[in-house]
Write a protein that holds these residues in place. Structure first.
Motif, short mmCIF file in Angstrom:
data_model
loop_
_atom_site.label_atom_id
_atom_site.label_comp_id
_atom_site.label_asym_id
_atom_site.label_seq_id
_atom_site.Cartn_x
_atom_site.Cartn_y
_atom_site.Cartn_z
N ILE A 59 33.09 -10.38 2.09
CA ILE A 59 32.09 -11.34 2.58
C ILE A 59 30.73 -11.01 1.96
O ILE A 59 30.02 -11.90 1.48
N GLU A 60 30.38 -9.75 1.97
CA GLU A 60 29.11 -9.30 1.40
C GLU A 60 29.02 -9.66 -0.09
O GLU A 60 28.02 -10.20 -0.56
N ALA A 61 30.08 -9.38 -0.84
CA ALA A 61 30.09 -9.66 -2.27
C ALA A 61 30.00 -11.16 -2.56
O ALA A 61 29.27 -11.59 -3.45
N LEU A 62 30.72 -11.96 -1.79
CA LEU A 62 30.70 -13.40 -2.00
C LEU A 62 29.35 -14.01 -1.61
O LEU A 62 28.87 -14.93 -2.29
N GLN A 63 28.74 -13.51 -0.56
CA GLN A 63 27.42 -14.02 -0.17
C GLN A 63 26.36 -13.77 -1.23
O GLN A 63 25.43 -14.55 -1.38
N LYS A 64 26.52 -12.68 -1.98
CA LYS A 64 25.56 -12.35 -3.03
C LYS A 64 25.94 -12.99 -4.38
O LYS A 64 25.27 -12.77 -5.37
N ASN A 65 27.05 -13.75 -4.39
CA ASN A 65 27.56 -14.36 -5.63
C ASN A 65 27.90 -13.32 -6.69
O ASN A 65 27.70 -13.54 -7.89
N ALA A 66 28.42 -12.20 -6.25
CA ALA A 66 28.82 -11.15 -7.17
C ALA A 66 30.05 -11.58 -7.96
O ALA A 66 30.87 -12.35 -7.49
N VAL A 67 30.14 -11.06 -9.18
CA VAL A 67 31.31 -11.27 -10.02
C VAL A 67 32.07 -9.96 -10.16
O VAL A 67 33.29 -9.93 -10.16
N TYR A 68 31.32 -8.87 -10.26
CA TYR A 68 31.89 -7.53 -10.39
C TYR A 68 31.41 -6.69 -9.23
O TYR A 68 30.28 -6.84 -8.75
N ILE A 69 32.28 -5.79 -8.77
CA ILE A 69 31.88 -4.86 -7.72
C ILE A 69 32.29 -3.43 -8.09
O ILE A 69 33.27 -3.21 -8.80
N ILE A 70 31.50 -2.51 -7.60
CA ILE A 70 31.79 -1.08 -7.75
C ILE A 70 31.78 -0.48 -6.35
O ILE A 70 30.84 -0.72 -5.58
N LEU A 71 32.82 0.25 -6.03
CA LEU A 71 32.89 0.97 -4.77
C LEU A 71 32.40 2.39 -5.01
O LEU A 71 32.68 2.99 -6.05
N LEU A 72 31.67 2.92 -4.05
CA LEU A 72 31.09 4.24 -4.20
C LEU A 72 31.12 4.91 -2.84
O LEU A 72 30.63 4.35 -1.87
N HIS A 73 31.79 6.06 -2.75
CA HIS A 73 31.74 6.80 -1.49
C HIS A 73 31.67 8.29 -1.74
O HIS A 73 31.88 8.75 -2.86
N ASN A 74 31.33 9.01 -0.70
CA ASN A 74 31.18 10.46 -0.83
C ASN A 74 32.28 11.20 -0.08
O ASN A 74 32.92 10.64 0.81
N HIS A 75 32.50 12.42 -0.49
CA HIS A 75 33.38 13.35 0.22
C HIS A 75 32.51 14.51 0.70
O HIS A 75 32.03 15.30 -0.12
#
Length: 129
Positions: A59-75
């Motif tokens: 939902i967040e990506a579509l609301q921003k009209n994103a085409v590409y996404i990168i996931l980023l998380h920490n351990h």
């Protein structure tokens, strides 16, 4: 910031994320020219896991009209090696994103160093092709 280079992305977010005591998942959203158009913290978890909702993420990506996404998380442990749960969740996101005409270009895990699924994971390349 060059969003085609996992090392550059990791270096930019490393100091902010490596000392978190809980897992945090960020979503980086890019346009057709691979320029950052938005960044959002999607989830904050426990010391060793983060609950990720594909619904919230997309939902967040579509609301921003994103085409590409990168996931980023920490351990929080400092070890950026992906867990089996990380790999399974990422492959699911990659497949779900395709249905929405989004492309997951990487999933980067931050610890004392970083791990890029784009650079290191055959599974990621297979699912993303």
């Amino acid at each position: 910031l060059d969003f085609s280079r996992p090392d550059t992305i990791a270096a930019y977010y490393m100091e902010d994320m490596r000392y978190y005591r809980q897992e945090h998942l960020k979503l980086l959203m890019l346009n057709t020219r691979s320029r950052l158009i938005g960044e959002s913290e999607i989830s904050r978890g426990t010391v060793n896991m983060s609950v990720i909702s594909p619904r919230e993420l997309f939902i967040e990506a579509l609301q921003k009209n994103a085409v590409y996404i990168i996931l980023l998380h920490n351990h929080p442990s400092g070890d950026p090696s992906p867990s089996l749960a990380d790999l399974k969740a990422t492959s699911g996101f990659v497949n779900q994103a395709k249905v929405l005409e989004l492309v997951v270009i990487d999933h980067i895990i931050i610890g004392n160093t970083y791990y890029s699924m784009k650079e290191n994971s055959k599974i990621f390349r297979i699912f993303n092709s």
